[in-house]
Scaffold this active site. Sequence first.
Site, short mmCIF file in Angstrom:
data_model
loop_
_atom_site.label_atom_id
_atom_site.label_comp_id
_atom_site.label_asym_id
_atom_site.label_seq_id
_atom_site.Cartn_x
_atom_site.Cartn_y
_atom_site.Cartn_z
NE ARG A 108 -20.69 18.91 21.37
CZ ARG A 108 -20.63 19.46 20.17
NH1 ARG A 108 -20.48 18.71 19.10
NH2 ARG A 108 -20.72 20.77 20.04
CG ASN B 145 -18.47 26.61 14.92
OD1 ASN B 145 -19.22 25.93 14.22
ND2 ASN B 145 -17.45 26.07 15.59
NE ARG C 93 -21.85 18.36 9.86
CZ ARG C 93 -22.46 17.92 10.93
NH1 ARG C 93 -22.32 16.68 11.33
NH2 ARG C 93 -23.22 18.73 11.64
C1 EPZ Z 1 -19.36 25.04 20.10
O1 EPZ Z 1 -20.03 23.87 20.52
C2 EPZ Z 1 -18.86 24.77 18.70
N1 EPZ Z 1 -19.98 24.45 17.82
C3 EPZ Z 1 -17.88 23.61 18.70
O2 EPZ Z 1 -17.36 23.48 17.40
C4 EPZ Z 1 -16.72 23.96 19.65
O3 EPZ Z 1 -15.83 22.85 19.73
C5 EPZ Z 1 -17.26 24.28 21.04
O4 EPZ Z 1 -18.24 25.35 20.95
C6 EPZ Z 1 -16.18 24.73 22.03
O5 EPZ Z 1 -15.51 25.85 21.52
C7 EPZ Z 1 -20.63 25.43 17.21
O6 EPZ Z 1 -20.38 26.61 17.40
C8 EPZ Z 1 -21.67 25.04 16.23
P1 EPZ Z 1 -19.85 24.21 24.43
P2 EPZ Z 1 -20.94 23.89 21.83
O7 EPZ Z 1 -21.24 24.33 24.91
O8 EPZ Z 1 -21.52 25.23 21.99
C9 EPZ Z 1 -20.07 21.19 28.13
C10 EPZ Z 1 -16.66 22.27 15.47
O9 EPZ Z 1 -15.84 21.36 15.17
N2 EPZ Z 1 -21.50 21.49 28.24
O10 EPZ Z 1 -18.97 25.42 24.53
O11 EPZ Z 1 -21.85 22.73 21.75
C11 EPZ Z 1 -19.72 20.43 26.85
O12 EPZ Z 1 -20.00 19.07 26.96
C12 EPZ Z 1 -17.39 22.21 16.76
O13 EPZ Z 1 -16.94 23.21 14.72
C13 EPZ Z 1 -22.19 20.98 29.32
O14 EPZ Z 1 -21.66 20.29 30.17
O15 EPZ Z 1 -19.84 23.64 22.95
C14 EPZ Z 1 -18.25 20.74 26.71
O16 EPZ Z 1 -17.51 19.91 27.57
C15 EPZ Z 1 -17.57 20.94 17.42
N3 EPZ Z 1 -23.54 21.26 29.39
C16 EPZ Z 1 -18.16 22.19 27.23
O17 EPZ Z 1 -19.34 22.39 28.02
C17 EPZ Z 1 -24.18 22.03 28.48
O18 EPZ Z 1 -25.40 22.25 28.62
C18 EPZ Z 1 -18.10 23.26 26.15
O19 EPZ Z 1 -19.14 23.02 25.21
C19 EPZ Z 1 -23.45 22.55 27.39
C20 EPZ Z 1 -22.10 22.27 27.29
#
Ligand code: EPZ
Length: 431
Positions: free
Chosen positions: A131, A23, A408
């Site tokens: 997401r 990540n 992955r």
């Molecule tokens: C990153 O995803 C990671 N992916 C995820 O890892 C990880 O679970 C997640 O961060 C949380 O730590 C990578 O780094 C590639 P977020 P990301 O934006 O950035 C909401 C794994 O298994 N949100 O921090 O997509 C979202 O729905 C994975 O390796 C909005 O509402 O996560 C969630 O509830 C899966 N609107 C929260 O924020 C937005 O525009 C946190 O998501 C963006 C996010």
Amino acid sequence: MDRIRIVGGRTLEGTISISGAKNAALPLMIASLLTNETLTLENTPRVADVGMLLQILSHHGVDYSVDGRKPGDDPQASRTLHLAARQIVDITAPYDLVAKMRASFWVVAPLLARMGEARVSLPGGCAIGTRPVDLLLMVLEKLGAQVAIEAGYVHARAKNGLQGGEIHFPKVTVGGTHTALMAASLAKGHTLITNAACEPEVADVAACLIKMGAKIKGAGQPTIEIEGVGALRGANHSVVPDRIEAGTYAIAVAMTGGDVLLERAPPDLFQSALDAICQAGADVAVTNQGIRVRRNGAGIAPVDISTAPFPGFPTDLQAQFMALMTKAKGRSRITETIFENRFMHVQELARLGARIKLDGDVAHVEGVAELQGAPVMATDLRASVSLVIAALAARGETMVNRVYHLDRGFEHLEKKLGRCGAIVERISGNG
Ligand code: EPZ
């Protein structure tokens, strides 16, 4: 399709070397689009997502090469990538590429910042929840882009370049913070980000951007300030070790018992998980080679956890910790606060004999004395590895299907576990 066969009941003993973080590697690779010079990334994990992102980046014009292994190198070692986006040949990220890997949506920021325009397919839902990307689009708008959604694509334009601005995240988002860092680094003027994600992978991306010439202060903390620059240059950066991989193996040792040194594991990057693992009854010692995790004799104690943004308990270790709690002596509560649908492993753990009841965002786990092997499959990589952890402590044979999820994000999983005494083998597609 490959499967992994595990015969449970062995303790884990030995050394596991921790790879570079998937990540962090993914956004770092995407950052190569910000410059026409070469970005060299050492310690990049050999996982399928990295390979897929290389294909996606080459679609946009990134030339890449991978360093060959030298005599004496550990065949399991991570690798060095050289990425050069001398010319961006396509500002569109099509649906079939973005649908394969959500993180590839993040190309929107560097393409827009460097080219003044990007067309990137909306990623859609995935196995762990809806997401949305609304906060990523908010970032682009705050930095002066016009953003429109057209036929499933985000079309972002900033013909005269991006302008610095104030970005406050109503919710902590890792992808939103990566987007803001990359876009603001090439915007004109000053950007203030508040309630930024503090995850170590965000700090690692900022550290690399700084080597590339970006002016960023405060990354790794909730308030970040960026002074935009006209252009970024090439750099050499080593990907931060994978705290989720380290946490996963630490939990596996707590589950099976034994004694394992997690080489290069960074304790300060997953302290909250280490605290929970200690409370569950494992001994954790920090040495100058990494972290040593041991458990012998006494059983597993129940521990309540709740996921939270860094430095809280990571959502990416929730499924693994739940697997550990299935054999605890008593009841535990596991609360998922980040993703609304990240309990897909519960039904599969139940197939191994776990007793878990779901109530909204809380899973109530009643520990059982014994799990029993069974065929299982999961819908995302952390859920899949939670099944591996349960299988290592289950009586008899477990067949984990859909191994491509594990591939992955986990480098050489079966080899790393096998070297520590686990009975684990990959059975190829037709096997
Ligand atoms: C990153 O995803 C990671 N992916 C995820 O890892 C990880 O679970 C997640 O961060 C949380 O730590 C990578 O780094 C590639 P977020 P990301 O934006 O950035 C909401 C794994 O298994 N949100 O921090 O997509 C979202 O729905 C994975 O390796 C909005 O509402 O996560 C969630 O509830 C899966 N609107 C929260 O924020 C937005 O525009 C946190 O998501 C963006 C996010």
